[in-house]
Scaffold this active site. Sequence first.
Site, PDB file in Angstrom:
ATOM      1  CD  GLU A   1      -2.826  -1.239   2.373  1.00 18.62           C
ATOM      2  OE1 GLU A   1      -2.792  -0.307   3.189  1.00 18.62           O
ATOM      3  OE2 GLU A   1      -3.557  -2.232   2.514  1.00 18.62           O
TER       4      GLU A   1
ATOM      5  CG  ASN B   1      -0.792  -6.979  -1.394  1.00 13.06           C
ATOM      6  OD1 ASN B   1      -1.366  -7.592  -2.297  1.00 13.06           O
ATOM      7  ND2 ASN B   1      -1.317  -6.846  -0.187  1.00 13.06           N
TER       8      ASN B   1
ATOM      9  CG  HIS C   1     -10.346  -6.419   0.861  1.00 18.36           C
ATOM     10  ND1 HIS C   1     -10.599  -7.470   1.719  1.00 18.36           N
ATOM     11  CD2 HIS C   1      -9.018  -6.204   0.920  1.00 18.36           C
ATOM     12  CE1 HIS C   1      -9.467  -7.865   2.277  1.00 18.36           C
ATOM     13  NE2 HIS C   1      -8.488  -7.125   1.806  1.00 18.36           N
TER      14      HIS C   1
ATOM     15  CD  GLU D   1      -4.819  -8.054   1.584  1.00 25.76           C
ATOM     16  OE1 GLU D   1      -5.723  -7.386   2.141  1.00 25.76           O
ATOM     17  OE2 GLU D   1      -3.632  -7.711   1.595  1.00 25.76           O
TER      18      GLU D   1
ATOM     19  CG  ASP E   1     -13.059  -9.880   1.763  1.00 25.60           C
ATOM     20  OD1 ASP E   1     -13.146  -8.854   1.054  1.00 25.60           O
ATOM     21  OD2 ASP E   1     -12.440  -9.877   2.848  1.00 25.60           O
TER      22      ASP E   1
END
Length: 454
Positions: free
Chosen positions: A237, A286, A321, A360, A362
């Site tokens: 990030e 990432n 996400h 990551e 979801d």
Amino acid sequence: MRKNLISIGLLSCLLWSCTSSTSAPDDAATSTTTSSTASTAQTSGTSASAGGGAGGSNAGGSGSTSAGGGETNEGGGGGTDSATSGGTGGAGTGGADTGTGGMPDEGPKNLAEKYASLFPIGAAVDSQSYMTHAALLKTHFNSITAENEMKFESLQRNENSFTYDAADRIVSFAVTNKMKVRGHALVWHSQNPAWLFSNGSGGTVSRQTLLTRMKNHISNVVRHFRGKVYAWDVVNEAMMEDGSYRTGNLADGQKSRWHEILGESYIAEAFKAAHEADPDAKLFYNDFYNYIPAKQQGIYNMLKGLLDQGVPVHGVGLQAHLNIEPSAVTTNQAYHQNVANMEEAIKLYSSLGLDVQVTELDISLYIPGVTYNQSTFYTTATFTDALKAKQAARYREFFELFRKYKSVITGVTFWGIADDNTWLSEFSSGRKDFPLLFDLNHNPKPAYDAVVRF
């Protein structure tokens, strides 16, 4: 990054609106979550907003919260010991009633086998879930990422005193069960120990001392796991939504002390140190919100610059996400959250010769830009069949994209294992979410069928 606190700011706007009526944003928040895992995810005392977004709103409180825009914080600096955080699982180690690890009665045997010819299927685990959810992990996954146990504050809470116990147990489980291990994350603006940026006299550490500390940490950690961790999120990030670097001029919880003290060169130095410590490891950058055109272009420019300098970068991690549908608010980050934009990111990054991994994944039920309060938070009763079908359709369209780019996508990791252990249900507001493929009892949901039936 769930407990990993997806960039607490990020999360804050991922699921909640940055204009929510509740207080303090994730990365910049001052409230804490109630569960041990949540406290880790919001270590710096910031509360993660249920939707991601820089400067996002508090994830709940007693007032109404908006489910939109912003970056989620995967951790927050300081605070509780993330190495010991993590939920207790709730459903034991077996899968639903049959104890089969949540396998459906018909259809594909499991996720990992179904995707064996395409890419590894991973899950993020905490210090408890790899045990409480062992049946699901062994049945459906062949890759593991530690949510918090490999972050700076977890491994080196005190200078030159490394604590590997919690991380080692997770790695041992993975090795025993022939699972790959992704390391997460070596350098991040959040979840850092207080001593790291201090000169010990109340002032800021010098540039040279911080550089030495960073290299020392990376060298020790990567060498410790050499031969067991095949890939590392080296830098996490470092870019903002507009494609600019995350600097030291932002609000607490959102700013990067790394950039403030070292400038953008810290990124190259981190990758070089990781490569020196383990020349065989795959090294990833990432980040979240890769579906925003400006941000994906900024990340591309940064990576191209690193590669042009000969810096050993091997891949890009897409946090992914996602939400059950894009935001209708044009100024919200999730307005851009669609398959076409994610495809552009994959094409852009892979054009540099880099691997791409979904790191990551979801899919939250909450829609960014919509205001939610206690009365509209989802429950098992209001998570209707229609919503389950809608979530399944959303999973289906993104997995169709991932399969389309199987030649460049080298891994897909869910941020969690089952709905009873997700960072999206660990905010102080008490808001529950149901974002994964397996339900509270470890049974496969319609989303599971959408992913494996192709």
